[in-house]
Design an enzyme around this catalytic site. Structure first.
Site, mmCIF file in Angstrom:
data_model
loop_
_atom_site.group_PDB
_atom_site.id
_atom_site.type_symbol
_atom_site.label_atom_id
_atom_site.label_comp_id
_atom_site.label_asym_id
_atom_site.label_seq_id
_atom_site.Cartn_x
_atom_site.Cartn_y
_atom_site.Cartn_z
ATOM 1 N N GLU A 33 -7.830 -5.119 -0.135
ATOM 2 C CA GLU A 33 -8.401 -5.896 -1.227
ATOM 3 C C GLU A 33 -8.455 -7.391 -0.940
ATOM 4 O OE1 GLU A 33 -9.751 -3.839 -2.874
ATOM 5 O OE2 GLU A 33 -8.557 -2.841 -4.404
ATOM 6 N N HIS A 92 0.855 -1.190 0.000
ATOM 7 C CA HIS A 92 0.000 0.000 0.000
ATOM 8 C C HIS A 92 0.887 1.234 0.000
ATOM 9 C CE1 HIS A 92 -3.146 2.855 1.180
ATOM 10 N NE2 HIS A 92 -3.999 1.954 0.715
#
Ligand code: ACO
Length: 395
Positions: free
Chosen positions: A326, A268
């Site tokens: 996700e 991320h």
């Protein structure tokens, strides 16, 4: 002047909507820690919080539910576009982008940019994005469109429009938790896109259409489908080879990273520790997984996650590559019986609330977003007539 590629770490504005602390692994939405808000609020409560900066009273909540429910129907041409997209089997995010663009047709006065008109527009967009996704999913799968039910709240109605039957209370709770978890997340790429567009004095529908285009990319909202597909593929490989799932996962991560590829659902830009949404969604997924096959899938996904984390730390030390939202999005949405093609559009169904709130904030800020760029081309070139140009051009 130094260049900050990707605007990494650059603060472009101040917002009261959400705060992402990537080092502590904390997400605050409208003043609430994610863990406090997401599993308790309905999506309408989270929307009210973002739009009004406080929780609604009972009567304010039912008024908002009634208002949203009255805005769910799609204009005829929107349905026509969705039918045309389904005839070409276009991916759902493309159909959502095309459908969202037509919502100007349902706008009572597109030229009215008053605060009241924009607040009404925000509600209409949030209500209708869910209808577009559900209608398109059914059309894509050769099924008739199921119209919205005004007596159901947002998450329950979305599930109803997808399935044609009413969902169980725990499924609605699971979906509310998911769409609350992704409703807003600092200056992510799609939110930034929406703010860039509205900052020119453009309109909210243009901003949301741009945001949908941004969310579609695999480095942003397009990862959950591939993340779950990876788990399925590894199970297949383990069954075929007789090796353990962990051994197949390890080989896959090594091969993918060696070839310069990325493992979907990990890493991320901001979080260098575990994404706090992963735990909230992991807990929501476990509540949905009741069938033996799903319980096994959950176990397998967690086993794969551990291997990926270990091998990424070995191959990319110090990069802080942890599980992102996700990976667990995929598990929650699988628990709701969704196919992978529906994952990213459902992300949009949740994030659209944040886009509209951020757009309203940007309108109030009234400042054009226009960063600079360094120049690394040549200077003071002299014009060369056509007959004197050589084909040997420098690129
Ligand atoms: N798998 C393998 N290696 C990775 C991964 C990954 N998932 N993510 C980053 N890396 C590596 C890069 O190759 C790079 O290695 P290097 O230093 O040897 O060159 C290093 O880690 C840093 O990567 P960057 O691309 O600079 O990091 P950035 O912060 O720009 O990337 C991103 C963030 C785009 C999310 C990235 O981690 C990624 O591609 N992840 C996979 C896709 C994904 O899951 N996307 C969803 C994100 S969550 C969301 O948007 C809702």
């Amino acid at each position: 002047m130094s260049v900050t590629k990707g605007l990494d770490g650059v603060l472009v504005t101040e917002s009261r909507l959400s705060r992402v602390d990537g080092l502590a692994g904390e997400l605050t939405i409208g003043g609430f820690p994610l863990e406090e808000l997401a599993p308790n609020a309905t999506y309408e409560e989270a929307l009210f919080l973002l739009w009004e900066d406080r929780l609604p009273t009972g009567s304010e909540l039912s008024a908002l539910q009634t208002e949203l429910a009255a805005l769910r129907q799609l204009p005829g041409p929107t349905l026509e576009i969705l039918r045309a997209a389904a005839a070409k089997s276009l991916p759902p995010m493309d159909a959502l982008r095309m459908g969202a663009d037509t919502l100007t047709l349902a706008d009572p006065d597109p030229a009215d940019s008053s605060p009241v008109a924009n607040q009404g527009r925000a509600k209409a967009i949030v209500a209708r994005v869910a209808t577009i996704v559900a209608a398109y999913w059914r059309l894509l799968n050769g099924k008739p469109v199921v119209g919205p039910r005004p007596d159901l709240h947002h998450a329950a109605n979305y599930l109803y429009m997808l399935r044609g039957t009413e969902a169980e209370a725990d499924e609605v709770r699971g979906l509310d938790t998911y769409i609350n978890s992704v409703i807003d997340h600092g200056m992510n790429n799609s939110t930034f896109t929406a703010r860039v567009i509205i900052s020119t004095g453009s309109d909210m529908i243009s901003a949301v259409v741009g945001a949908i285009g941004s969310l579609k990319g695999p480095l942003h909202g397009g990862a959950p489908g591939p993340a779950l597909d990876m788990v399925f593929e590894l199970r297949k490989r383990a069954a075929a080879s007789g090796k353990s799932l962990e051994a197949e996962a390890e080989a896959y991560v090594r091969q993918t990273v060696d070839a310069g590829g990325r493992i979907m659902g990990f890493g991320h830009r901001v979080y260098k520790v575990r994404d706090p949404r992963a735990d909230v969604l992991g807990a929501a997924a476990e509540k949905l997984f009741k069938k033996a096959g799903d319980i096994q899938l959950n176990k397998d996904a967690r086993a794969v996650e551990q291997v990926v984390l270990r091998v990424l730390e070995e191959l990319k030390p110090g990069r802080g590559l942890k599980t992102n939202v996700e990976f667990y999005t995929a598990l929650v949405l699988h628990g709701l019986g969704f196919e992978t093609g529906l994952f990213t559009p459902t992300f949009a169904v949740g994030r659209v609330g944040g886009w509209t709130a951020q757009v309203l904030e940007q309108i109030a800020e009234a400042h054009l977003i226009r960063p600079g760029s360094g120049y690394r081309g040549e200077l003071n070139r002299k014009w060369v007539p056509m007959e004197q140009r050589s084909g040997n051009r420098k690129r």
